[in-house]
Design an enzyme around this catalytic site. Structure first.
Site, mmCIF file in Angstrom:
data_model
loop_
_atom_site.group_PDB
_atom_site.id
_atom_site.type_symbol
_atom_site.label_atom_id
_atom_site.label_comp_id
_atom_site.label_asym_id
_atom_site.label_seq_id
_atom_site.Cartn_x
_atom_site.Cartn_y
_atom_site.Cartn_z
ATOM 1 N N ASN A 109 11.191 -20.635 28.530
ATOM 2 C CA ASN A 109 10.221 -21.490 27.834
ATOM 3 C C ASN A 109 10.890 -22.652 27.118
ATOM 4 O OD1 ASN A 109 7.375 -19.440 26.712
ATOM 5 N ND2 ASN A 109 7.912 -20.237 28.698
ATOM 6 N N LEU A 152 6.895 -16.727 23.043
ATOM 7 C CA LEU A 152 7.067 -16.893 24.476
ATOM 8 C C LEU A 152 5.762 -16.622 25.226
ATOM 9 C CD1 LEU A 152 10.511 -15.254 25.323
ATOM 10 C CD2 LEU A 152 10.011 -17.611 24.684
ATOM 11 N N CYS A 153 5.625 -17.253 26.368
ATOM 12 C CA CYS A 153 4.448 -17.030 27.214
ATOM 13 C C CYS A 153 4.636 -15.768 28.048
ATOM 14 C CB CYS A 153 4.203 -18.241 28.104
ATOM 15 S SG CYS A 153 3.782 -19.730 27.192
ATOM 16 N N GLU A 154 4.915 -14.688 27.385
ATOM 17 C CA GLU A 154 5.076 -13.368 27.988
ATOM 18 C C GLU A 154 4.513 -12.346 27.011
ATOM 19 O OE1 GLU A 154 6.142 -12.562 30.952
ATOM 20 O OE2 GLU A 154 6.857 -14.562 31.555
#
Length: 430
Positions: free
Chosen positions: A388, A349-351
């Site tokens: 996402n 994930l872009c976290e």
């Protein structure tokens, strides 16, 4: 445990590397895997621990693991369902749980959910005194059997290990409110009453349930004396936890049951209320240790830290990202190898909080290794989401005979796009 030592790696798993390799011939990682044998043994132990109470029933917290196959296993042990939403009520009803086997414990409840709960005959557990009028306006009456949720306020402290803050919780009624609620409900036709409370989460001590029981049993005596209400059951709710970290000892449910029995006799039986049924609504205790998330190492990264990227992410298991929760990790086939490598185990994930472990000492991980993330049987799959555009994984059941059954398929892009109105644009997507 010593950092980097062998003991840090040792934690028993219910699935072996050979079994995982066989499973992945049919079902690709990541997937949630449940242990039928463990679930059945645990349900049997719980039922035995409270067998002293004639009316005892476990109302499994559906929110923990909302899967029909799991619910049907628990049904074999006379478990009911604790539901907190319309869809959970619908699932319990479709699985032919009768009304007495469904407890509806919700908060900030929409009218249509109270209406459906009444339609299927569920026992309604009111979270607030204002919900009495709301329920009556919704269904046109007050049910003969009704329960109320109690919040004693202040702080709940048990020994040196547990402190929770009921006074800061949005759930339940105050002491004065629940007394008034019982009077109002009785005046409106209620005949059979229940009491419910939840004071602390994931307690790893045999003392929590007996301490909570004493609070509720003493309240029951007071309510009976002050309102004349016929109290049929007391719901001790959840809160019995599991040892997520290897240094903790698990709760002993037989000891917990025996100690609740002792308090029951001291308070209820001594006051002529020895026929009150005891209910529980355990989720984590019932399922968490009997589920795991199996994922594969697909990338390694060497920057300021050592990272292992796996094919699962927080969309499959949110707890570490959301709470910083610890889940033990076993590298399948390397159980006896020294834990002499420090890794962050990450998802895609872009976290930056999408990490299953931070600075975790593990054996050397090679690409293609399978990682077993422990204790995901409750609040694992159920907390999944689609951030996402990531898709939720399948759920598999490792049956007692060693075979594997898919009990929920993995999501596909077609599922993700299904709620759009302009579906023609996505025609042909599988």
């Amino acid at each position: 445990m010593t950092s980097g030592g062998l003991t840090e790696c040792l934690r028993k798993t219910f699935v072996t590397l050979d079994q995982i390799k066989e499973i992945t011939r049919t079902y690709p990682t990541p997937f949630h895997l449940y242990d039928e044998k463990g679930i059945r043994e645990n349900a049997s132990k719980l039922k035995e621990a409270f067998a002293w109470n004639k009316g005892y029933r476990e109302y499994f917290a559906v929110k923990a693991t909302p899967n029909p196959f799991i619910l049907n296993i628990l049904k074999d042990y006379d478990c009911g369902c604790d539901c907190s939403s319309l869809t959970e009520l619908m699932m319990a009803d479709r699985l032919d749980f009768d009304g007495k086997s469904i407890m509806f414990s919700s908060n900030d409840t929409p009218a249509e959910e109270f209406a459906y709960a009444d339609k299927v005959g569920a026992i309604i557990n009111l979270d607030d005194i204002t919900h009495i009028d709301f329920l009556e306006k919704t269904i046109g009456r007050i049910p003969e059997t009704i329960s109320c949720r109690y919040n004693p306020g202040g702080y709940f402290k048990l020994g040196n290990s547990i402190m929770d803050n009921p006074g800061d919780s949005k759930y339940g009624m105050t002491h004065e409110q629940i007394i008034e609620a019982f009077k109002i409900l009785k005046s409106k036709g209620a005949k059979n009453f229940g009491i419910h409370a939840f004071l602390a989460s994931n307690t790893v001590t045999n003392e929590y349930y007996p301490a909570l029981a004493r609070i509720l049993f003493e309240l029951a005596v007071e309510l009976h004396e002050k309102t004349g209400a016929d109290i049929k059951f007391i719901n001790l709710s959840g809160g019995i936890g599991i040892p997520y970290t290897p240094d903790k000892e698990p709760n002993d449910i037989s000891v917990i049951g025996a100690n609740v029995h002792k308090v029951y006799d001291e308070v209820l039986t001594a006051n002529g209320m020895g026929d009150v049924a005891i209910y529980t609504e355990l989720g984590r205790f019932m399922l968490a240790p009997y589920g795991c998330l199996v994922t594969k190492a697909i990338h390694e990264k060497h920057t300021y830290k050592e990272y292992i990227g796996v094919d699962a992410c927080a969309a499959n298991l949110m707890r570490p990202a959301m709470y910083g929760a610890y889940h033990h990790i076993t590298v399948a086939g390397k159980e006896n190898a020294p834990c002499d490598h420090k890794y962050d185990i990450t998802g895609s994930l872009c976290e930056n909080n999408d990490k299953f472990a931070i600075d975790r000492m593990l054996p050397k991980i090679d690409m293609g290794d399978y990682l077993i993330i422990h204790d995901t049987g409750a609040h694992g799959f159920s907390m999944g989401y689609n951030y996402n555009g990531r898709l939720r994984s399948s759920e598999l059941l490792l049956k007692e005979d060693g075979s594997v059954q898919m009990i929920r398929r993995a999501e596909t892009p077609k599922d993700y796009f299904a709620t759009f109105d302009f579906t023609d644009i996505f025609k042909g997507i599988e």
